[in-house]
Design a protein around this motif. Structure first.
Motif, short mmCIF file in Angstrom:
data_model
loop_
_atom_site.label_atom_id
_atom_site.label_comp_id
_atom_site.label_asym_id
_atom_site.label_seq_id
_atom_site.Cartn_x
_atom_site.Cartn_y
_atom_site.Cartn_z
N ALA A 264 0.84 -1.20 0.00
CA ALA A 264 0.00 0.00 0.00
C ALA A 264 0.87 1.24 0.00
O ALA A 264 2.05 1.21 0.32
CB ALA A 264 -0.91 0.01 1.22
N GLY A 265 0.24 2.39 -0.32
CA GLY A 265 0.93 3.66 -0.24
C GLY A 265 1.78 3.94 -1.46
O GLY A 265 1.59 3.38 -2.53
N ALA A 266 2.79 4.78 -1.28
CA ALA A 266 3.57 5.25 -2.41
C ALA A 266 4.66 4.25 -2.78
O ALA A 266 5.85 4.49 -2.62
CB ALA A 266 4.19 6.61 -2.09
N ALA A 267 4.25 3.09 -3.25
CA ALA A 267 5.19 2.06 -3.67
C ALA A 267 5.72 2.39 -5.06
O ALA A 267 5.05 3.02 -5.87
CB ALA A 267 4.51 0.70 -3.68
N PRO A 268 6.95 1.97 -5.40
CA PRO A 268 7.51 2.32 -6.70
C PRO A 268 6.71 1.76 -7.86
O PRO A 268 6.41 2.45 -8.82
CB PRO A 268 8.91 1.70 -6.66
N ALA A 269 6.37 0.48 -7.80
CA ALA A 269 5.59 -0.13 -8.88
C ALA A 269 4.97 -1.39 -8.35
O ALA A 269 5.57 -2.12 -7.60
CB ALA A 269 6.48 -0.44 -10.08
N ALA A 270 3.73 -1.64 -8.72
CA ALA A 270 3.01 -2.80 -8.23
C ALA A 270 2.76 -3.77 -9.37
O ALA A 270 2.80 -3.38 -10.54
CB ALA A 270 1.68 -2.37 -7.62
N PRO A 271 2.49 -5.06 -9.05
CA PRO A 271 2.13 -6.00 -10.10
C PRO A 271 0.93 -5.49 -10.88
O PRO A 271 0.11 -4.74 -10.38
CB PRO A 271 1.82 -7.27 -9.33
N GLY A 272 0.77 -5.94 -12.11
CA GLY A 272 -0.35 -5.51 -12.92
C GLY A 272 -0.10 -4.18 -13.59
O GLY A 272 -1.01 -3.55 -14.11
N ARG A 273 1.18 -3.69 -13.57
CA ARG A 273 1.58 -2.47 -14.28
C ARG A 273 0.84 -1.25 -13.76
O ARG A 273 0.50 -0.34 -14.53
CB ARG A 273 1.41 -2.66 -15.78
N ILE A 274 0.57 -1.21 -12.47
CA ILE A 274 -0.05 -0.04 -11.85
C ILE A 274 0.89 0.46 -10.76
O ILE A 274 1.34 -0.30 -9.91
CB ILE A 274 -1.40 -0.41 -11.20
N ASN A 275 1.21 1.75 -10.79
CA ASN A 275 1.95 2.38 -9.70
C ASN A 275 0.91 2.81 -8.66
O ASN A 275 0.24 3.82 -8.84
CB ASN A 275 2.75 3.57 -10.22
N LEU A 276 0.78 2.02 -7.62
CA LEU A 276 -0.28 2.30 -6.64
C LEU A 276 -0.07 3.65 -5.96
O LEU A 276 -1.04 4.37 -5.70
CB LEU A 276 -0.33 1.19 -5.60
N GLY A 277 1.17 3.99 -5.63
CA GLY A 277 1.41 5.27 -4.97
C GLY A 277 0.93 6.44 -5.80
O GLY A 277 0.25 7.34 -5.30
N ALA A 278 1.28 6.44 -7.08
CA ALA A 278 0.84 7.53 -7.96
C ALA A 278 -0.67 7.55 -8.10
O ALA A 278 -1.30 8.62 -8.14
CB ALA A 278 1.51 7.38 -9.32
N LEU A 279 -1.29 6.36 -8.18
CA LEU A 279 -2.74 6.29 -8.28
C LEU A 279 -3.39 6.86 -7.02
O LEU A 279 -4.36 7.63 -7.10
CB LEU A 279 -3.18 4.85 -8.50
N TYR A 280 -2.88 6.47 -5.85
CA TYR A 280 -3.47 6.96 -4.60
C TYR A 280 -3.42 8.49 -4.54
O TYR A 280 -4.39 9.15 -4.13
CB TYR A 280 -2.72 6.39 -3.40
N VAL A 281 -2.28 9.06 -4.92
CA VAL A 281 -2.14 10.51 -4.87
C VAL A 281 -3.13 11.18 -5.82
O VAL A 281 -3.83 12.14 -5.43
CB VAL A 281 -0.70 10.92 -5.21
N ARG A 282 -3.20 10.68 -7.04
CA ARG A 282 -4.12 11.29 -8.02
C ARG A 282 -5.56 11.16 -7.57
O ARG A 282 -6.35 12.11 -7.67
CB ARG A 282 -3.92 10.62 -9.38
N TRP A 283 -5.94 9.97 -7.05
CA TRP A 283 -7.32 9.79 -6.59
C TRP A 283 -7.62 10.68 -5.40
O TRP A 283 -8.70 11.29 -5.32
CB TRP A 283 -7.55 8.32 -6.23
#
Length: 516
Positions: A264-283
């Motif tokens: 969770a949080g601002a991780a560098p890159a997550a499986p499934g080609r999604i950067n969860l950290g960047a997504l969380y910030v944008r959302w």
């Protein structure tokens, strides 16, 4: 951006250890709050990630854990009270602009959610938005399947690591199993604490709570935005979907090819080609700015392919389907050459003294003393994309007062390599000797099956140690001390595997879909 430790005072005077990381820019700032039993210091890189994007970031040890005072009682009412006190403290600080996102994964997601629904609209104690990743929604939801059977291995591991102690020992169960490999076989199940060589009084209480769905029900009255992040390989995935579907405010779902150990949080890159950290910030920015449409939207990953579909159950209104992925329930009938051919075990013995193992994909060859029914499909003539709910329909007979029916679906690639595809287990109390029609939910799938793949279906009476063994005596499996064998018959006529095959391949970009 160095985290500094503060102490938030709970309503009863308990001091809650709280790390704060501020952006380099001058404030005031919106704030992300994470309340966790797993150690606030483990989130320092995450806090710095949020701060780098202009958010004040807070990580707090829940009471009774690590640096916080008090006693640790998982899923008790103090989580919503302590959460509300923490949010009020945040809003009273000069660096806060008053906008707060409550965030967390697993139990920390529970902390965020219970604060939101308990105090929704109630002033300073309510967050403005919630990010809940692989949420663990309560004692009942985590201890048992919705269909009844007890989740033994996962609960034993969690309680051994974290229960009734101020710190954590992630290897506690593995250490105990090395000392006693039959640890989880000993009866009764409620005696586990004695065998761990330390006091574990809360272990017996988790099996008494059968109240499911409280957070989902309370979430229907919420008006703040929700981002629910789940994994198709997470045992709590269906709870994540229920939360998303039932939420009263703008709700978004990201269902990726992940298990419960979702970073969770601002991780560098997550499986499934999604950067969860960047997504969380944008959302979070969109949610706090009021830019999210008041709809329910979601996406589901097609395995590790990097392709995403709109999730079934989304739409332009909380009750609509909209332009979600179109699927057709595709049926593989049992006992047919074009469906699932019976290999062996139409009659078998479910013996709790020799249960079918959850941690072994090997299937015994045909012979005397079958312990499960095994069926196999022909090779798939073309690739299939699966996105949505799957189930098995079993017609079965048992000779006991209570029976578990476990169905495991395995994908066999052309070389014969086995990979888990779906699983479900249902507890039934049908009249002995009578034929029962049993529907076994197999969860929500997001997978591509290549041409040449064969499907293997196993129907068994146990799935141990993932699930406690049904004793077949009618007694409670967690308190039983006596085991009995159960004779089973699977009637292939009318039985089937039902999979959600996509009718059209309309992929979406997950981040824009989640953030609009």
């Amino acid at each position: 951006m160095t985290a500094r430790t503060h102490h938030v005072i709970a309503p009863d005077g308990v001091r809650l250890a709280t790390d704060l990381c501020l952006p380099r820019s001058s404030g005031p700032h919106p704030t992300v709050v994470i309340r966790t039993p797993y150690g606030r210091t483990a989130h320092r890189a995450e806090l710095r990630g949020w701060a780098a994007h202009g958010f004040a970031a807070v990580a707090q040890d829940v009471r009774g854990r690590h640096g916080s005072e008090g006693e640790w009682h998982p899923y008790r009412n103090h989580e919503d009270e302590d959460g509300a006190a923490t949010l009020s403290w945040v809003r009273g600080q000069p660096w806060s602009d008053g906008r707060v996102v409550a965030a967390g994964a697993s139990y920390a997601a529970y902390c965020a959610l219970v604060t939101a629904v308990a105090h929704d609209g109630d002033g300073d104690g309510t967050p403005d938005a919630v990010i809940a990743a692989v949420p663990a929604l309560g004692l009942a939801e985590t201890a048992r399947e919705a269909t009844g059977p007890e989740r033994l291995r996962a609960r034993a591991g969690w309680w051994a690591a974290h229960g009734d102690r101020p710190d954590s020992d992630p290897e506690a169960l593995e250490t105990a199993l090395a000392r006693d490999p039959q640890l989880l076989e000993h009866l009764p199940v409620v005696g586990l604490g004695d065998r761990l060589e330390r006091e574990l009084p809360s272990w017996t209480r988790i099996w008494d709570d059968r109240r499911r769905g409280r957070l989902v029900l309370d979430g229907a009255a919420a008006r703040l935005p929700l981002l629910a992040v789940g994994g198709t390989r997470d045992p709590f995935a269906e709870d994540t979907l229920d939360l998303w579907r039932g939420w009263g405010g703008p709700s978004r779902l990201l269902l990726g090819p992940w298990g419960h150990r979702l970073t969770a949080g601002a991780a560098p890159a997550a499986p499934g080609r999604i950067n969860l950290g960047a997504l969380y910030v944008r959302w979070a920015r969109a949610a706090l700015a009021g830019r999210l449409e008041h709809t329910r939207r979601g996406v589901i990953a097609l395995g590790d392919s990097g392709r995403w579909y709109r999730a079934p159950g989304g739409g332009t209104a909380p009750s609509g389907i909209g332009d979600a992925v179109s699927t057709r329930p595709t049926v593989w009938a049992f006992g047919t050459l074009t469906g699932l051919r019976l290999l062996h075990g139409a009659e078998f013995t479910a013996d709790p003294a020799r249960p079918v193992r959850s941690d072994d994909l090997m299937v015994p060859v045909d012979g005397d003393g079958a312990d499960r029914c095994v069926l196999l499909s022909p090779p798939l003539p073309r690739p299939l994309d699966l996105a949505g709910h799957a189930e098995a329909r079993v017609r079965g007979v048992t000779d006991g007062p209570c029976a578990d029916w476990a169905v495991r679906v395995t994908a066999l690639d052309p070389s014969g390599r086995a990979e888990p595809l779906a699983f479900g287990i249902v507890r039934r109390t049908d009249p002995p000797g009578g034929t029962a029609d049993i529907t076994v939910p197999l969860g929500t799938l997001g997978r591509r099956l290549d041409a040449g793949t064969r499907l293997r279906v196993e129907i068994a009476g146990h799935h141990f140690p993932a699930h406690a063994r049904n004793p077949h005596t009618g007694e409670n499996p967690v308190t039983a001390t006596r085991l009995a064998s159960s004779r089973r018959t699977v009637l292939t006529g009318g039985g089937a595997l039902v999979l959600p095959v996509t009718a059209r391949r309309r992929h979406v970009e997950p981040v824009p879909e989640i953030c609009r």
